[in-house]
Design an enzyme around this catalytic site. Structure first.
Site, PDB file in Angstrom:
ATOM      1  N   ASP A  57       0.827  -1.202   0.000  1.00  0.00           N
ATOM      2  CA  ASP A  57       0.000   0.000   0.000  1.00  0.00           C
ATOM      3  C   ASP A  57       0.866   1.258   0.000  1.00  0.00           C
ATOM      4  OD1 ASP A  57      -2.866   0.833   0.464  1.00  0.00           O
ATOM      5  OD2 ASP A  57      -1.948   1.900   2.139  1.00  0.00           O
TER       6      ASP A  57
ATOM      7  N   GLU B  68       1.595  -0.262  -4.984  1.00  0.00           N
ATOM      8  CA  GLU B  68       0.686   0.824  -5.354  1.00  0.00           C
ATOM      9  C   GLU B  68       1.519   2.093  -5.428  1.00  0.00           C
ATOM     10  OE1 GLU B  68      -3.354   3.054  -3.789  1.00  0.00           O
ATOM     11  OE2 GLU B  68      -1.788   2.527  -2.375  1.00  0.00           O
TER      12      GLU B  68
HETATM   13  C1  NOJ Z   1      -4.513   2.895  -0.575  1.00  0.00           C
HETATM   14  C2  NOJ Z   1      -5.652   1.952  -0.516  1.00  0.00           C
HETATM   15  O1  NOJ Z   1      -5.860   1.416  -1.810  1.00  0.00           O
HETATM   16  C3  NOJ Z   1      -6.850   2.713  -0.021  1.00  0.00           C
HETATM   17  O2  NOJ Z   1      -8.011   1.943  -0.088  1.00  0.00           O
HETATM   18  C4  NOJ Z   1      -6.569   3.190   1.378  1.00  0.00           C
HETATM   19  O3  NOJ Z   1      -7.625   4.004   1.817  1.00  0.00           O
HETATM   20  C5  NOJ Z   1      -5.284   3.978   1.434  1.00  0.00           C
HETATM   21  N1  NOJ Z   1      -4.208   3.352   0.743  1.00  0.00           N
HETATM   22  C6  NOJ Z   1      -4.854   4.178   2.852  1.00  0.00           C
HETATM   23  O4  NOJ Z   1      -4.403   2.945   3.343  1.00  0.00           O
END
Ligand code: NOJ
Length: 554
Positions: free
Chosen positions: A205, A247
């Site tokens: 993440d 990500e």
């Molecule tokens: C990215 C995640 O995809 C999202 O759903 C989340 O709210 C944020 N990171 C914070 O963890």
């Protein structure tokens, strides 16, 4: 490339399926999906043909950010089951040839995590330096919070100790201090723990935020990328073949750095947000040029790395990398109402409603997804064409229960109260569900299975060199992927008008047969390397060049 490389680098040709245990299948009738339910559906997923499951956060959580606010990185949320249930689900997946990766959310914790509770109790706390504290928000322009509708600063004052703590996301998600070696050690232990339970890697993440030393003294982290390099090295020492799927929604040049530059050694895969966004612009304009341009601008990456391609994920469909006017074009085409938009940059809809349920157009998009060079990542429900529930609002609109049957609770649960409302109306379970589509040879589900099977049988799509093919129709995206004597040509028509597409494939394929991988319209290249391909409204074709002696099936 040797057969051993292609077998070991499994992620180059994987098909990833993202699901949230909470909304997949409820096996104990309490209205919330659970790990026992997931285990029951592994056969469905194996039959679909996906090869790797990505489990969204299943850790203990107060659920203020759909589980991305974690209170125990080593735990399993009791609503979803136990460690035992998780291991059973992973074991069942392995038995059916599927790998499992899990979310690694270590940019931040929940503010209810015992570390933060302890850290904020006093400046002298043993955990104080696990988070980022400042007396005053630093001078100068600070980054925007990621959720600008709810936060107006990345710094929040903690009344009790009189200092501000950093949170790139919500204020209830304090950022961990990655410059602290104890924090980095703990993250390695977390990674080691889940690997020991059998996972094949992590969807990581918020990677750029995670390594950002904002608020720490300059020089505290001389090379932030070292954090990712170390994590990858640790992962490889523990397992050899586990992955980090990051990500990283930043411009391509910076993405290359997150792969570790031309040498690699950082993230194994990264989502291609830029191609995804430009695909929607191309759809809105019925002009393939933005998609072609994005793909041509992708930097070359090390051979063991890979792009993750996708149509939709669990968040807003972000359009943040488009210009203001381009974003408006996509809004106008696919989400004109304010309630369909969020954060001023994204849409909260799924693809089928955005395309007004047009089956030709929806299939064209999934056909495209599976021919883009990279590893496709599906979000649960895409395979049957689920829609969203706009009444829920925000990003949760697309996080509705999986639609298994037309029955009450969509076959997801027999409980009265569900963890999230099901979709209603045209894309609700009465019209869109697994049970009906499984029995229908013409369903989207059957079609997606075919795409997955052809993708798996076309390793050039994961490994090959990509080139856009010249042809005269702006609405058509024609490309070729070549790998070790194998060539696959794909054409996609972004418009409703039928077209006849002249292609020049060059001398090397003169007189070769072209095998139609999705149907029975084989064709032949002429003695000058040319041919004409007909495309229907939103038509698509996958054509494999059958060179004399080629042994690949189909
Ligand atoms: C990215 C995640 O995809 C999202 O759903 C989340 O709210 C944020 N990171 C914070 O963890």
């Amino acid at each position: 490339m040797r057969i051993t490389d292609t077998a070991d680098l499994w992620w180059k040709t994987a098909v990833v399926y993202c699901l949230d245990v909470e909304t997949f299948l409820d096996w104990n009738d309490d209205g919330t999906g659970d790990l026992a339910g997931l285990a029951q559906r592994i056969d469905y997923l194996a039959d679909l043909g996906v090869t790797c499951l990505w489990l969204m956060p299943f850790y203990p959580t107060p659920e203020r950010d759909d589980g991305y606010d974690i209170t125990d990185f080593y735990g399993v949320d009791p609503r979803l089951g136990t460690h035992g249930d998780l291991v059973e689900a992973i074991r069942t997946a392995h038995d059916r040839g599927l790998r499992v990766i899990v979310d690694l959310v270590v940019n931040h914790t929940s503010d209810q995590h015992p570390w933060f509770v302890e850290a904020r109790s006093s400046k002298e706390s043993r955990y104080r330096d696990w988070y980022v504290w400042v007396d005053e928000p630093p001078a100068g322009k600070q980054p925007e919070p990621v959720f600008p509708d709810q936060e107006n600063s990345v710094w929040t004052l903690d009344e009790q100790t009189g200092q501000y703590y950093l949170h790139h996301f919500y204020r209830h998600q304090p950022d961990l201090n990655v410059t602290n070696p104890e924090v980095r050690d703990e993250i390695a232990r977390i990674v080691g723990f889940w690997l020991a339970l059998g996972v094949s890697g992590f969807r990581v993440d918020a990677v750029p935020f995670f390594i950002d030393p904002l608020g720490e003294p300059s020089g505290a982290l001389p090379d932030p990328h070292e954090v990712v390099r170390h994590l990858r090295a640790f992962l490889n020492r523990r397992t050899g073949d586990a992955i980090l799927l990051g990500e990283v929604n930043v411009p391509y040049e910076q993405q290359l750095e997150f792969f570790g530059g031309s040498e690699g050694g950082e993230l194994t895969l990264q989502f291609d947000f830029i191609t995804m966004q430009n695909m929607y612009l191309a759809l809105a304009r019925q002009d393939a040029a933005p998609l072609a341009k994005a793909l041509q601008e992708r930097p070359a990456i090390p051979p063991e790395c890979q792009w993750g391609t996708f149509v939709r994920n669990h968040d807003e469909l972000t359009l943040d990398k488009l210009s203001e006017s381009e974003r408006q074009e996509v809004f106008d085409a696919f989400g004109p109402e304010k309630r369909m938009q969020v954060f001023g940059r994204g849409l909260i809809r799924r693809l089928p409603p955005m395309l007004d349920g047009d089956p030709d157009r929806i299939r064209m998009v999934y056909s495209l997804l599976f021919t883009l060079p990279g590893t496709p990542v599906l979000f649960y429900g895409e395979e049957i064409g689920m829609g969203e529930n706009l009444d829920i609002g925000d990003r949760n609109s697309v996080r509705t229960p999986m639609q298994w049957t037309s029955g009450p609770g969509a076959g997801f649960s027999i409980a009265e109260d569900l963890t999230a409302p099901v979709v209603t109306g045209r894309f609700g379970p009465e019209q869109v569900n697994v049970q009906a589509q499984r029995a229908d040879p013409d369903s989207l589900l059957t079609f997606v299975k075919l795409l997955i099977s052809r993708y798996r049988n076309s390793p050039e799509l994961g490994w090959g060199e990509f080139a856009v093919l010249d042809q005269p129709h702006p609405a058509v995206f024609a490309h070729r992927v070549t790998w070790e004597d194998e060539t696959l040509v794909a054409l996609h028509n972004f418009a409703a008008e039928k077209v006849s597409v002249p292609l020049d494939l060059g001398d090397s394929v003169r007189n070769c047969d072209l095998i139609d991988l999705l149907g029975d319209q084989n064709t032949t290249v002429d003695d000058r390397g040319r041919l004409e391909v007909e495309l229907g409204r939103y038509g698509y074709r996958w054509l494999r060049v059958a060179r004399p002696g080629s042994r690949r099936l189909l």
